[in-house]
Write a protein that holds these residues in place. Structure first.
Motif, PDB file in Angstrom:
ATOM      1  N   LEU A 170       0.830  -1.208   0.000  1.00 30.85           N
ATOM      2  CA  LEU A 170       0.000   0.000   0.000  1.00 30.85           C
ATOM      3  C   LEU A 170       0.864   1.259   0.000  1.00 30.85           C
ATOM      4  O   LEU A 170       0.515   2.265  -0.617  1.00 30.85           O
ATOM      5  CB  LEU A 170      -0.925   0.007   1.221  1.00 30.85           C
ATOM      6  CG  LEU A 170      -2.176  -0.870   1.124  1.00 30.85           C
ATOM      7  CD1 LEU A 170      -2.953  -0.831   2.438  1.00 30.85           C
ATOM      8  CD2 LEU A 170      -3.067  -0.431  -0.024  1.00 30.85           C
ATOM      9  N   HIS A 171       1.989   1.174   0.684  1.00 27.11           N
ATOM     10  CA  HIS A 171       2.912   2.316   0.706  1.00 27.11           C
ATOM     11  C   HIS A 171       3.460   2.578  -0.695  1.00 27.11           C
ATOM     12  O   HIS A 171       3.532   3.737  -1.137  1.00 27.11           O
ATOM     13  CB  HIS A 171       4.057   2.047   1.683  1.00 27.11           C
ATOM     14  CG  HIS A 171       4.928   3.237   1.920  1.00 27.11           C
ATOM     15  ND1 HIS A 171       4.537   4.305   2.706  1.00 27.11           N
ATOM     16  CD2 HIS A 171       6.167   3.555   1.466  1.00 27.11           C
ATOM     17  CE1 HIS A 171       5.488   5.219   2.726  1.00 27.11           C
ATOM     18  NE2 HIS A 171       6.490   4.786   1.989  1.00 27.11           N
ATOM     19  N   HIS A 172       3.814   1.518  -1.417  1.00 29.64           N
ATOM     20  CA  HIS A 172       4.300   1.672  -2.795  1.00 29.64           C
ATOM     21  C   HIS A 172       3.180   2.161  -3.714  1.00 29.64           C
ATOM     22  O   HIS A 172       3.418   2.970  -4.620  1.00 29.64           O
ATOM     23  CB  HIS A 172       4.887   0.361  -3.318  1.00 29.64           C
ATOM     24  CG  HIS A 172       6.184  -0.022  -2.669  1.00 29.64           C
ATOM     25  ND1 HIS A 172       7.283   0.814  -2.664  1.00 29.64           N
ATOM     26  CD2 HIS A 172       6.544  -1.138  -1.991  1.00 29.64           C
ATOM     27  CE1 HIS A 172       8.277   0.221  -2.015  1.00 29.64           C
ATOM     28  NE2 HIS A 172       7.849  -0.954  -1.599  1.00 29.64           N
ATOM     29  N   LEU A 173       1.960   1.690  -3.463  1.00 28.82           N
ATOM     30  CA  LEU A 173       0.810   2.148  -4.243  1.00 28.82           C
ATOM     31  C   LEU A 173       0.575   3.641  -4.005  1.00 28.82           C
ATOM     32  O   LEU A 173       0.261   4.387  -4.943  1.00 28.82           O
ATOM     33  CB  LEU A 173      -0.437   1.342  -3.855  1.00 28.82           C
ATOM     34  CG  LEU A 173      -1.719   1.611  -4.657  1.00 28.82           C
ATOM     35  CD1 LEU A 173      -1.515   1.310  -6.150  1.00 28.82           C
ATOM     36  CD2 LEU A 173      -2.871   0.785  -4.104  1.00 28.82           C
ATOM     37  N   ALA A 213       0.864   6.659  -6.750  1.00 28.26           N
ATOM     38  CA  ALA A 213      -0.210   7.624  -6.992  1.00 28.26           C
ATOM     39  C   ALA A 213       0.314   9.055  -6.951  1.00 28.26           C
ATOM     40  O   ALA A 213      -0.089   9.904  -7.756  1.00 28.26           O
ATOM     41  CB  ALA A 213      -1.316   7.429  -5.956  1.00 28.26           C
ATOM     42  N   VAL A 214       1.215   9.333  -6.024  1.00 32.77           N
ATOM     43  CA  VAL A 214       1.800  10.674  -5.918  1.00 32.77           C
ATOM     44  C   VAL A 214       2.595  11.004  -7.184  1.00 32.77           C
ATOM     45  O   VAL A 214       2.494  12.109  -7.734  1.00 32.77           O
ATOM     46  CB  VAL A 214       2.700  10.783  -4.663  1.00 32.77           C
ATOM     47  CG1 VAL A 214       3.468  12.103  -4.649  1.00 32.77           C
ATOM     48  CG2 VAL A 214       1.864  10.658  -3.396  1.00 32.77           C
ATOM     49  N   VAL A 271       4.239  10.831   2.982  1.00 35.40           N
ATOM     50  CA  VAL A 271       3.531  10.423   1.762  1.00 35.40           C
ATOM     51  C   VAL A 271       2.032  10.270   1.978  1.00 35.40           C
ATOM     52  O   VAL A 271       1.232  10.570   1.088  1.00 35.40           O
ATOM     53  CB  VAL A 271       4.152   9.127   1.185  1.00 35.40           C
ATOM     54  CG1 VAL A 271       3.875   7.934   2.082  1.00 35.40           C
ATOM     55  CG2 VAL A 271       3.633   8.858  -0.215  1.00 35.40           C
ATOM     56  N   TRP A 272       1.616   9.832   3.179  1.00 33.95           N
ATOM     57  CA  TRP A 272       0.190   9.630   3.402  1.00 33.95           C
ATOM     58  C   TRP A 272      -0.575  10.947   3.471  1.00 33.95           C
ATOM     59  O   TRP A 272      -1.765  10.987   3.137  1.00 33.95           O
ATOM     60  CB  TRP A 272      -0.047   8.776   4.646  1.00 33.95           C
ATOM     61  CG  TRP A 272       0.309   7.342   4.372  1.00 33.95           C
ATOM     62  CD1 TRP A 272       1.351   6.639   4.876  1.00 33.95           C
ATOM     63  CD2 TRP A 272      -0.370   6.448   3.474  1.00 33.95           C
ATOM     64  NE1 TRP A 272       1.389   5.365   4.356  1.00 33.95           N
ATOM     65  CE2 TRP A 272       0.333   5.225   3.503  1.00 33.95           C
ATOM     66  CE3 TRP A 272      -1.500   6.560   2.666  1.00 33.95           C
ATOM     67  CZ2 TRP A 272      -0.054   4.120   2.748  1.00 33.95           C
ATOM     68  CZ3 TRP A 272      -1.892   5.464   1.904  1.00 33.95           C
ATOM     69  CH2 TRP A 272      -1.175   4.266   1.959  1.00 33.95           C
ATOM     70  N   SER A 273       0.082  12.011   3.879  1.00 33.56           N
ATOM     71  CA  SER A 273      -0.552  13.330   3.831  1.00 33.56           C
ATOM     72  C   SER A 273      -0.780  13.748   2.385  1.00 33.56           C
ATOM     73  O   SER A 273      -1.805  14.349   2.050  1.00 33.56           O
ATOM     74  CB  SER A 273       0.337  14.369   4.535  1.00 33.56           C
ATOM     75  OG  SER A 273       0.458  14.065   5.904  1.00 33.56           O
ATOM     76  N   GLN A 274       0.186  13.425   1.522  1.00 34.15           N
ATOM     77  CA  GLN A 274       0.028  13.721   0.094  1.00 34.15           C
ATOM     78  C   GLN A 274      -1.119  12.903  -0.503  1.00 34.15           C
ATOM     79  O   GLN A 274      -1.966  13.434  -1.226  1.00 34.15           O
ATOM     80  CB  GLN A 274       1.333  13.400  -0.655  1.00 34.15           C
ATOM     81  CG  GLN A 274       2.517  14.300  -0.322  1.00 34.15           C
ATOM     82  CD  GLN A 274       3.771  13.827  -1.034  1.00 34.15           C
ATOM     83  OE1 GLN A 274       4.358  12.804  -0.671  1.00 34.15           O
ATOM     84  NE2 GLN A 274       4.201  14.557  -2.037  1.00 34.15           N
ATOM     85  N   ILE A 317      -7.067   5.292  -1.934  1.00 30.37           N
ATOM     86  CA  ILE A 317      -5.920   4.519  -1.429  1.00 30.37           C
ATOM     87  C   ILE A 317      -5.728   4.804   0.060  1.00 30.37           C
ATOM     88  O   ILE A 317      -5.454   3.892   0.851  1.00 30.37           O
ATOM     89  CB  ILE A 317      -4.649   4.871  -2.226  1.00 30.37           C
ATOM     90  CG1 ILE A 317      -4.826   4.461  -3.689  1.00 30.37           C
ATOM     91  CG2 ILE A 317      -3.426   4.167  -1.624  1.00 30.37           C
ATOM     92  CD1 ILE A 317      -3.701   4.906  -4.599  1.00 30.37           C
ATOM     93  N   TYR A 318      -5.877   6.050   0.436  1.00 35.80           N
ATOM     94  CA  TYR A 318      -5.747   6.439   1.845  1.00 35.80           C
ATOM     95  C   TYR A 318      -6.773   5.682   2.696  1.00 35.80           C
ATOM     96  O   TYR A 318      -6.457   5.172   3.775  1.00 35.80           O
ATOM     97  CB  TYR A 318      -5.940   7.943   1.977  1.00 35.80           C
ATOM     98  CG  TYR A 318      -5.866   8.449   3.406  1.00 35.80           C
ATOM     99  CD1 TYR A 318      -4.639   8.669   4.024  1.00 35.80           C
ATOM    100  CD2 TYR A 318      -7.033   8.702   4.131  1.00 35.80           C
ATOM    101  CE1 TYR A 318      -4.577   9.122   5.339  1.00 35.80           C
ATOM    102  CE2 TYR A 318      -6.976   9.150   5.440  1.00 35.80           C
ATOM    103  CZ  TYR A 318      -5.738   9.359   6.040  1.00 35.80           C
ATOM    104  OH  TYR A 318      -5.673   9.802   7.332  1.00 35.80           O
ATOM    105  N   LYS A 319      -8.009   5.586   2.194  1.00 45.16           N
ATOM    106  CA  LYS A 319      -9.077   4.892   2.919  1.00 45.16           C
ATOM    107  C   LYS A 319      -8.748   3.410   3.101  1.00 45.16           C
ATOM    108  O   LYS A 319      -8.989   2.832   4.168  1.00 45.16           O
ATOM    109  CB  LYS A 319     -10.395   5.053   2.159  1.00 45.16           C
ATOM    110  CG  LYS A 319     -11.600   4.484   2.897  1.00 45.16           C
ATOM    111  CD  LYS A 319     -12.870   4.663   2.081  1.00 45.16           C
ATOM    112  CE  LYS A 319     -14.063   4.008   2.786  1.00 45.16           C
ATOM    113  NZ  LYS A 319     -15.308   4.112   1.991  1.00 45.16           N
TER     114      LYS A 319
END
Length: 290
Positions: A156-159, A163-164, A175-178, A186-188
């Motif tokens: 999920l981190h690579h996904l 996406a970024v 990255v999750w803030s982005q 993806i965040y959800k």
């Protein structure tokens, strides 16, 4: 501390090999950016015997680190994303010396994120994503749920990073803030995996189903760099692929990426006879869509 370090960077600035000098100061809420050091001095040089040379100093109970890095190593870090601090250093560091605006131009290039660099970085993240996803799925099928969970978090981190990049930005430390702003779906998924009260097995099962579509839908755009290289010849042996300089960034994930693309009918297997009966060489080519 800057007064103590000034003679060091002034001496370096006088050398034709030096391209730029940055000073990064410790911030109270971001201690890890400088590895808890009070000051970091980053000196970029054209070439050196070692791609990275580091010295530590102490003065009046304060500590500083000197990092001398070649231009090639710096740009490799930016491409591969395997030194997360480097973006923070370039963004927040104070420019002490800049030969021919090397640092200014480098920061502008990072901001613009040229399409060729974006393709490479997307291919790299996608290959890492496939590795983690496939490993996680194998662990899940064998009921090793904690190991599967670990790989799914990484996938999920690579996904998220992918996406970024798709949105034209370099993935940063946060990255999750982005992703929360750019790709809330993806965040959800990430939040549900981490915070859900469902049993681990159920959480993983639902996530594999949801993420499979998200991964497949990004495949074509993510492998543009890879397929452009493959298009340079009619077909390739695996050894030719791993020796190809443009594909070196994929490293150990190249094989699993190739098998995934074969499974998705994007890469075709070409068989060539060997001297042994019923044994064939296995080559690879882009599958031509009809």
């Amino acid at each position: 501390m800057e007064d103590i370090l000034r003679p060091i960077y002034q001496e370096r600035a006088s050398q034709a090999n030096t391209l730029g000098v940055l000073m990064i100061e410790k911030r109270q809420k971001e201690l890890t950016v400088t590895d808890t050091f009070d000051s970091i001095m980053l000196i970029v040089v054209k070439e050196a015997d070692q791609p990275v040379f580091i010295k530590h100093y102490i003065y009046n109970e304060k500590k500083a680190a000197l990092h001398i890095v070649t231009e090639q190593q710096l740009k490799q870090w930016i491409l591969l994303g395997n030194n997360k601090k480097i973006f923070e250093w370039l963004y927040k560091g104070r420019v002490m010396f800049d030969r021919n605006e090397f640092i200014v131009k480098l920061k502008e290039e990072i901001k613009e994120f040229p399409i060729n660099q974006r393709k490479q970085k997307m291919g790299l993240e996608f290959a890492k994503l496939i590795r983690r996803y496939m490993d996680g799925k194998a662990f899940f099928e064998n009921k090793h749920y904690l190991d599967a969970y670990n790989d799914v978090v990484h996938s999920l981190h690579h996904l998220a990073r992918l996406a970024v990049i798709e949105n034209g930005f370099h993935p940063e430390v946060t990255v999750w803030s982005q992703v929360k702003q750019m790709e809330p779906e993806i965040y959800k998924l990430y939040v549900e995996l981490v915070n859900s009260e469902e049993p681990m097995e159920k959480r993983l099962e639902l996530l594999f189903l949801a993420s499979e579509f998200l991964i497949y839908s990004r495949t074509k755009t993510s492998i543009q760099h890879f397929t452009e290289v493959l298009g340079q010849k009619e077909y390739w042996s695996f050894n030719e692929l791993i020796q190809q300089e443009d594909l070196s960034i994929y490293s150990v994930d190249l094989g699993i990426l190739l098998e995934y693309l074969i499974d998705k009918n994007m890469i075709e297997i070409v068989t060539v006879e060997t001297k042994s009966p019923s044994v064939f060489h296995r080559y690879y080519k882009i599958l031509e869509k009809k």
